[in-house]
Scaffold this active site. Structure first.
Site, mmCIF file in Angstrom:
data_model
loop_
_atom_site.group_PDB
_atom_site.id
_atom_site.type_symbol
_atom_site.label_atom_id
_atom_site.label_comp_id
_atom_site.label_asym_id
_atom_site.label_seq_id
_atom_site.Cartn_x
_atom_site.Cartn_y
_atom_site.Cartn_z
ATOM 1 N N CYS A 3 0.196 2.597 6.606
ATOM 2 C CA CYS A 3 0.602 1.222 6.886
ATOM 3 C C CYS A 3 0.634 0.465 5.565
ATOM 4 C CB CYS A 3 -0.393 0.557 7.838
ATOM 5 S SG CYS A 3 -2.097 0.528 7.206
ATOM 6 N N CYS A 58 0.797 -1.228 0.000
ATOM 7 C CA CYS A 58 0.000 0.000 0.000
ATOM 8 C C CYS A 58 0.830 1.279 0.000
ATOM 9 C CB CYS A 58 -0.939 0.010 1.202
ATOM 10 S SG CYS A 58 -2.052 -1.411 1.243
#
Length: 460
Positions: free
Chosen positions: A444, A124
């Site tokens: 994250c 991500c």
């Protein structure tokens, strides 16, 4: 992806212990549904460093982020294509035919075949990695102008044959005689045809990210109501920002064979009553993570034009922001998978010589409501800082009035490879709009990794 570039250049272990430390603390978001009023620019030090080139964001764009399975740029900077020294893009679920999607997109957009391009992947935070790689190239003097961004197409992910079927096909390709081919075919079974679908799961733990988010929420005593309230806040603020024209990085995109898409289509404010009706999506029947308080599978692409400050000024551009200090972190992917912002935030603040009070705009990636709220609790806990991070004191949680004021990944969407650029442009644009000086971007990522960066407003 090609049209995106063309557009840009035409114009935790032992979680039971955690639960004992983090009691349920209601989070009322109803008073936070309005974006914070514009603040006066504070007189703060600049983060420029001696003998290091300033790296600036000239501009950034993205196509509308779209719900996977629905619909999927004209002129912005007018920078000459031959000025670009390097192109870097991030992506997560790669198509084997275009494994270096940055290069293919650059060629398709009409860039010179002499302009190098490569693709990075870091789950991500792939676009974050693309940006910081570009920053390094510029700061070291290797390049003056870099295009960085990311792309993800969740509506058409590669689906593989089963391992047994792949093995048979490869062996058939090597077979030299009819007898060898017939012998191989005789071993075929119908279950060989079962496809292998990609999953948002950890290779090291075989756990889906949603399941991990549910466990994390439970460990930090984040209630279902807390999560639904936060998700409603995200959608409400995104709708307000969209209606007021604040999402200025979004540019129209003509979906081949379909309509032109002009705005994100995942922004859907609901009600707590409707959200409460949804069943748990991962841990059933008692989990708290649902489709309503999770980010959705998304198609999208983003791109940023970053330059050495002196180069941008020489070309006549007025930069939007400086890209300053950044850090990457990694933790245990089983119990601390989604705690990247907690670990990265104090490190990047210390590196920049700042505190939480110096930050005017926070832009954190919202994978799940529970993930955001668990990070808030971890960041606001001396116990967690001392026992898990080796720090003497907590860094403190971001004040909601400064946090994701124009929505976040829960409402705007999360194309895995593209979100990082959206976060940075949101911070840069918010600083300009609200009159702040420093923004903090954090995210994250799968594998227990994380990223944080300081963005500094460019003087008006």
């Amino acid at each position: 992806m090609t049209s995106m570039l063309t557009y840009t250049f035409k114009n935790l272990p032992n979680t039971s212990k955690w639960a004992l430390q983090f009691f349920v603390r209601p989070l009322s978001c109803s008073s936070q549904l309005r974006a914070a009023p514009a603040t006066q620019t504070k007189s703060k030090k600049t983060l420029a460093k001696p003998n290091i080139r300033n790296v600036v964001v000239v501009d950034g764009v993205r196509i509308p982020f779209l719900l996977s399975g629905t619909s999927g740029l004209l002129t912005r900077t007018n920078v000459p294509k031959d000025v670009v020294d390097y192109i870097i893009f991030g992506t997560v679920i790669q198509e084997v035919k275009t494994s270096n999607v940055a290069r293919e997109a650059a060629l398709g957009a009409g860039f010179s075949d002499k302009t190098p391009a490569h693709t990075v992947t870091m789950a991500c935070i792939s676009a974050n990695q693309a940006m910081t790689t570009g920053i390094g190239l510029i700061a070291s003097g290797q390049c003056d102008v870099v295009v960085a961004g990311g792309v993800e197409l969740m509506s058409d992910v590669p689906i593989r044959h089963s391992r047994k079927m792949r093995k048979m096909m490869l062996e058939l390709n090597k077979a030299k005689t009819l007898g060898q081919r017939l012998s191989l075919i005789s071993k075929f079974r119908l279950n060989f045809l079962s496809p292998e679908l990609p999953a948002v799961a950890e290779f090291s733990t075989s756990e889906t990210m949603g399941h991990s988010a549910d466990r994390l929420a439970a460990a930090f005593a984040v209630s279902r109501l807390d999560q639904d309230e936060y998700a409603l806040r995200s959608h409400s603020l995104a709708k307000k920002a969209q209606d007021e024209g604040l999402l200025s990085d979004v540019v129209p995109f003509k979906v081949p064979g379909r309509e032109t898409v002009t705005k994100d289509n995942g922004i859907r404010p609901s009600s707590l009553e409707q959200m409460a009706k949804l069943k748990p999506a991962f841990i059933k029947p008692y989990g708290t993570v649902t489709a309503a308080n999770s980010s959705f599978l998304t198609d999208g692409a983003s791109a940023m034009l970053i330059m050495a400050e002196e180069k941008a000024l020489a070309l006549g551009y007025k930069p939007k922001a400086y890209l300053r200090d950044f850090v990457y972190v990694s933790q245990d992917p089983k119990d601390q998978l989604l705690l990247g912002p907690t670990y990265a935030t104090p490190k990047v603040l210390e590196k920049a010589g700042l505190t939480m009070n110096d930050i005017d705009a926070f832009e954190f990636h919202e994978a799940f409501s529970g993930q955001i709220l668990a990070n808030f609790k971890a960041m606001d806990s001396d116990w967690f800082a001392q026992n898990y991070m080796g720090r003497k004191t907590k860094v403190g949680s971001p004040p909601l009035e400064k946090f994701n004021n124009w929505g976040g990944s829960l409402s705007l969407g999360h194309p895995f490879g593209a979100t990082g650029c959206r976060l940075v442009m949101a911070a840069a644009n918010r600083l300009r709009k609200e009159g702040g000086q420093y923004g903090l971007v954090a995210a994250c990522a799968a594998g227990g990794q994380g990223h944080a960066m300081i963005v500094e407003a460019y003087p008006k």
